[in-house]
Design a protein around this motif. Structure first.
Motif, PDB file in Angstrom:
ATOM      1  N   THR A  98       0.833  -1.193   0.000  1.00  0.00           N
ATOM      2  CA  THR A  98       0.000   0.000   0.000  1.00  0.00           C
ATOM      3  C   THR A  98       0.874   1.252   0.000  1.00  0.00           C
ATOM      4  O   THR A  98       2.096   1.182   0.155  1.00  0.00           O
ATOM      5  CB  THR A  98      -0.897   0.036   1.247  1.00  0.00           C
ATOM      6  OG1 THR A  98      -0.066   0.140   2.414  1.00  0.00           O
ATOM      7  CG2 THR A  98      -1.768  -1.207   1.333  1.00  0.00           C
ATOM      8  N   VAL A  99       0.239   2.400  -0.174  1.00  0.00           N
ATOM      9  CA  VAL A  99       0.953   3.670  -0.086  1.00  0.00           C
ATOM     10  C   VAL A  99       1.679   3.777   1.252  1.00  0.00           C
ATOM     11  O   VAL A  99       2.869   4.119   1.306  1.00  0.00           O
ATOM     12  CB  VAL A  99      -0.041   4.838  -0.266  1.00  0.00           C
ATOM     13  CG1 VAL A  99       0.592   6.158   0.156  1.00  0.00           C
ATOM     14  CG2 VAL A  99      -0.523   4.909  -1.715  1.00  0.00           C
ATOM     15  N   PHE A 100       0.967   3.473   2.336  1.00  0.00           N
ATOM     16  CA  PHE A 100       1.579   3.537   3.677  1.00  0.00           C
ATOM     17  C   PHE A 100       2.800   2.624   3.743  1.00  0.00           C
ATOM     18  O   PHE A 100       3.876   3.042   4.212  1.00  0.00           O
ATOM     19  CB  PHE A 100       0.551   3.120   4.737  1.00  0.00           C
ATOM     20  CG  PHE A 100       1.039   3.268   6.155  1.00  0.00           C
ATOM     21  CD1 PHE A 100       0.686   4.369   6.915  1.00  0.00           C
ATOM     22  CD2 PHE A 100       1.854   2.299   6.739  1.00  0.00           C
ATOM     23  CE1 PHE A 100       1.136   4.513   8.219  1.00  0.00           C
ATOM     24  CE2 PHE A 100       2.309   2.424   8.039  1.00  0.00           C
ATOM     25  CZ  PHE A 100       1.947   3.542   8.782  1.00  0.00           C
ATOM     26  N   ASP A 101       2.661   1.406   3.258  1.00  0.00           N
ATOM     27  CA  ASP A 101       3.752   0.440   3.369  1.00  0.00           C
ATOM     28  C   ASP A 101       4.934   0.772   2.461  1.00  0.00           C
ATOM     29  O   ASP A 101       6.081   0.455   2.787  1.00  0.00           O
ATOM     30  CB  ASP A 101       3.239  -0.967   3.063  1.00  0.00           C
ATOM     31  CG  ASP A 101       2.282  -1.481   4.140  1.00  0.00           C
ATOM     32  OD1 ASP A 101       2.367  -0.983   5.282  1.00  0.00           O
ATOM     33  OD2 ASP A 101       1.457  -2.359   3.827  1.00  0.00           O
ATOM     34  N   ASN A 102       4.656   1.394   1.315  1.00  0.00           N
ATOM     35  CA  ASN A 102       5.762   1.842   0.459  1.00  0.00           C
ATOM     36  C   ASN A 102       6.601   2.895   1.165  1.00  0.00           C
ATOM     37  O   ASN A 102       7.834   2.858   1.115  1.00  0.00           O
ATOM     38  CB  ASN A 102       5.224   2.397  -0.860  1.00  0.00           C
ATOM     39  CG  ASN A 102       5.191   1.373  -1.972  1.00  0.00           C
ATOM     40  OD1 ASN A 102       6.211   1.054  -2.572  1.00  0.00           O
ATOM     41  ND2 ASN A 102       4.005   0.836  -2.238  1.00  0.00           N
ATOM     42  N   VAL A 103       5.936   3.851   1.820  1.00  0.00           N
ATOM     43  CA  VAL A 103       6.659   4.898   2.534  1.00  0.00           C
ATOM     44  C   VAL A 103       7.390   4.312   3.747  1.00  0.00           C
ATOM     45  O   VAL A 103       8.488   4.754   4.101  1.00  0.00           O
ATOM     46  CB  VAL A 103       5.697   6.018   2.973  1.00  0.00           C
ATOM     47  CG1 VAL A 103       6.432   7.097   3.761  1.00  0.00           C
ATOM     48  CG2 VAL A 103       5.028   6.641   1.749  1.00  0.00           C
ATOM     49  N   ALA A 104       6.784   3.297   4.351  1.00  0.00           N
ATOM     50  CA  ALA A 104       7.366   2.704   5.561  1.00  0.00           C
ATOM     51  C   ALA A 104       8.579   1.818   5.278  1.00  0.00           C
ATOM     52  O   ALA A 104       9.355   1.514   6.191  1.00  0.00           O
ATOM     53  CB  ALA A 104       6.303   1.883   6.291  1.00  0.00           C
ATOM     54  N   TYR A 137      -3.353   1.166  -3.240  1.00  0.00           N
ATOM     55  CA  TYR A 137      -2.185   0.566  -3.892  1.00  0.00           C
ATOM     56  C   TYR A 137      -1.767   1.439  -5.082  1.00  0.00           C
ATOM     57  O   TYR A 137      -2.587   2.191  -5.641  1.00  0.00           O
ATOM     58  CB  TYR A 137      -2.514  -0.855  -4.358  1.00  0.00           C
ATOM     59  CG  TYR A 137      -2.614  -1.838  -3.212  1.00  0.00           C
ATOM     60  CD1 TYR A 137      -1.506  -2.582  -2.807  1.00  0.00           C
ATOM     61  CD2 TYR A 137      -3.810  -1.998  -2.516  1.00  0.00           C
ATOM     62  CE1 TYR A 137      -1.590  -3.478  -1.753  1.00  0.00           C
ATOM     63  CE2 TYR A 137      -3.911  -2.884  -1.449  1.00  0.00           C
ATOM     64  CZ  TYR A 137      -2.795  -3.619  -1.074  1.00  0.00           C
ATOM     65  OH  TYR A 137      -2.866  -4.491  -0.016  1.00  0.00           O
ATOM     66  N   PRO A 138      -0.508   1.353  -5.490  1.00  0.00           N
ATOM     67  CA  PRO A 138      -0.020   2.219  -6.572  1.00  0.00           C
ATOM     68  C   PRO A 138      -0.847   2.176  -7.852  1.00  0.00           C
ATOM     69  O   PRO A 138      -0.964   3.178  -8.551  1.00  0.00           O
ATOM     70  CB  PRO A 138       1.409   1.693  -6.809  1.00  0.00           C
ATOM     71  CG  PRO A 138       1.829   1.179  -5.462  1.00  0.00           C
ATOM     72  CD  PRO A 138       0.583   0.572  -4.875  1.00  0.00           C
ATOM     73  N   ARG A 139      -1.447   1.023  -8.153  1.00  0.00           N
ATOM     74  CA  ARG A 139      -2.200   0.913  -9.414  1.00  0.00           C
ATOM     75  C   ARG A 139      -3.389   1.872  -9.478  1.00  0.00           C
ATOM     76  O   ARG A 139      -3.880   2.198 -10.571  1.00  0.00           O
ATOM     77  CB  ARG A 139      -2.676  -0.521  -9.626  1.00  0.00           C
ATOM     78  CG  ARG A 139      -3.637  -1.031  -8.568  1.00  0.00           C
ATOM     79  CD  ARG A 139      -4.097  -2.454  -8.872  1.00  0.00           C
ATOM     80  NE  ARG A 139      -4.906  -3.017  -7.780  1.00  0.00           N
ATOM     81  CZ  ARG A 139      -4.402  -3.674  -6.752  1.00  0.00           C
ATOM     82  NH1 ARG A 139      -3.086  -3.863  -6.670  1.00  0.00           N
ATOM     83  NH2 ARG A 139      -5.187  -4.165  -5.809  1.00  0.00           N
ATOM     84  N   SER A 140      -3.873   2.317  -8.321  1.00  0.00           N
ATOM     85  CA  SER A 140      -5.035   3.210  -8.302  1.00  0.00           C
ATOM     86  C   SER A 140      -4.641   4.687  -8.268  1.00  0.00           C
ATOM     87  O   SER A 140      -5.518   5.561  -8.209  1.00  0.00           O
ATOM     88  CB  SER A 140      -5.919   2.896  -7.088  1.00  0.00           C
ATOM     89  OG  SER A 140      -5.256   3.219  -5.875  1.00  0.00           O
ATOM     90  N   LEU A 141      -3.350   4.978  -8.315  1.00  0.00           N
ATOM     91  CA  LEU A 141      -2.870   6.346  -8.200  1.00  0.00           C
ATOM     92  C   LEU A 141      -2.522   6.944  -9.559  1.00  0.00           C
ATOM     93  O   LEU A 141      -2.137   6.222 -10.489  1.00  0.00           O
ATOM     94  CB  LEU A 141      -1.633   6.405  -7.305  1.00  0.00           C
ATOM     95  CG  LEU A 141      -1.755   5.844  -5.883  1.00  0.00           C
ATOM     96  CD1 LEU A 141      -0.427   5.971  -5.156  1.00  0.00           C
ATOM     97  CD2 LEU A 141      -2.855   6.551  -5.106  1.00  0.00           C
TER      98      LEU A 141
END
Length: 342
Positions: A98-104, A137-141
């Motif tokens: 997820t976005v959160f987990d990518n940054v983390a 998730y990145p695919r929705s961004l």
């Protein structure tokens, strides 16, 4: 803060040697935003990858806060890299996180406790304006949102240096401006030094305080953008600021004559290169030559007190006043072209 000294790097392929960097030296002050421009293959990406030692230089030093990264042990280099964030052209996000987990991710790799990770990631998503996208998730961004996630991830370890490798090249113009505004805000709020490579002159004009120009692996010019545009005649810089001749409005184009005949007036395109201010120029035409004119088109950018660009003027004075105005342009080395007579 960053001192690059005589950096050289060669790449070898079969029997050929390619000199990617040739004794490049550059000083970057803490908190500055420095743009590195040059043609494709000039050595820009190699330079930025040598700064964090993703590419090991053959010669030279990269000093950050007094430490030469080229002589660091692997463990020392790993520690130094934690304070160097990097943003790439194509985001490099993990699609399964997820976005959160990518940054983390950088914090997890550094074995940071969960409470600290939650606090820092939440704050970073707010900084980049994605606090409502944490569980997506990145695919929705969109492309701009993906780059914002990448920027937040690059800030996770509280870096003092942010490296941007063509960070806006994959984005549309409107999104590019929003990302540049975000980087400028981050620089001001967090005092993070930014080293940015690009082939887009509008990116340099929008965000950079200083510019370094690389050509065929050599540093050929450096300084403020205003200084370089005013003083440097290097062909690489001229290529970046050069614009095509201005298009003519249809009503003028259809009646324009290539040669002077009585009753017609010259249509002159004037190139402003920082050596004269546009308002000063037209004031001279008016006060010194009593010259009426019509402004047909203008494409002018202001950098500080200096302007650059092109203007299209239809001089409408007497033959003598028109001629004297053109002589004035030539005697003051102001580039001009008579496009015809109308």
């Amino acid at each position: 803060m960053i001192v690059i000294q005589n950096l050289s790097k060669q790449f070898r392929h079969k029997n050929q040697v390619y000199q990617a960097l040739d004794k490049v030296s550059l000083d970057i002050a803490e908190g500055d935003i420095v743009g590195i421009i040059g043609r494709s293959g000039a050595g820009k990406s190699t330079l930025i990858r040598c700064v964090n030692m993703l590419e090991r230089p053959d010669e030279g030093a990269v000093m950050i806060h007094g430490r030469n990264l080229a002589t660091c042990t692997p463990k020392q280099l790993a520690d130094e890299r934690k304070k160097i964030g990097m943003i790439f052209q194509h985001f490099n996000l993990l699609s399964s996180r997820t976005v959160f987990d990518n940054v983390a991710l950088p914090l997890e790799l550094d074995k940071t406790d969960k409470a600290t990770i939650h606090r820092k990631v939440t704050a970073l998503l707010e900084v980049v304006g994605l606090q409502n996208k944490a569980d997506e998730y990145p695919r929705s961004l969109s492309g701009g949102q993906k780059q914002r996630v990448a920027i937040a991830r690059a800030l996770a370890n509280d870096p003092h240096l942010l490296l941007c490798d063509e960070a806006t090249s994959a984005l549309d113009p409107e999104t590019t401006q929003s990302i540049l505004q975000l980087l400028r805000d981050i620089n001001r709020r967090l005092n993070i030094t930014i080293l940015l490579i690009t082939h887009e002159m509008h990116v340099v004009k929008s965000i950079c305080n200083h510019v370094a120009v690389i050509d065929q692996g050599k540093l050929v010019a450096q300084g403020t953008l205003e200084t370089l545009l005013k003083e440097s005649q290097h062909p690489v810089i001229q290529q970046f600021i050069h614009t095509q001749a201005m298009s003519l409005p249809p009503d003028i184009y259809n009646t324009l004559q290539p040669e002077y005949t009585p009753g017609l007036h010259p249509l002159v395109e004037i190139e402003l290169e920082g050596n004269v201010a546009f308002d000063s120029l037209v004031n001279t035409f008016h006060s010194q030559y009593h010259l009426p004119y019509k402004l047909i088109k203008a494409d002018i950018e202001y950098l500080g007190s200096t302007n650059f660009g092109r203007v299209l003027l239809h001089l409408q004075g007497t033959d003598d006043s028109n001629r004297n105005a053109l002589l004035y342009l030539n005697s003051h080395h102001i580039k001009n072209t008579i496009r015809g007579y109308a």
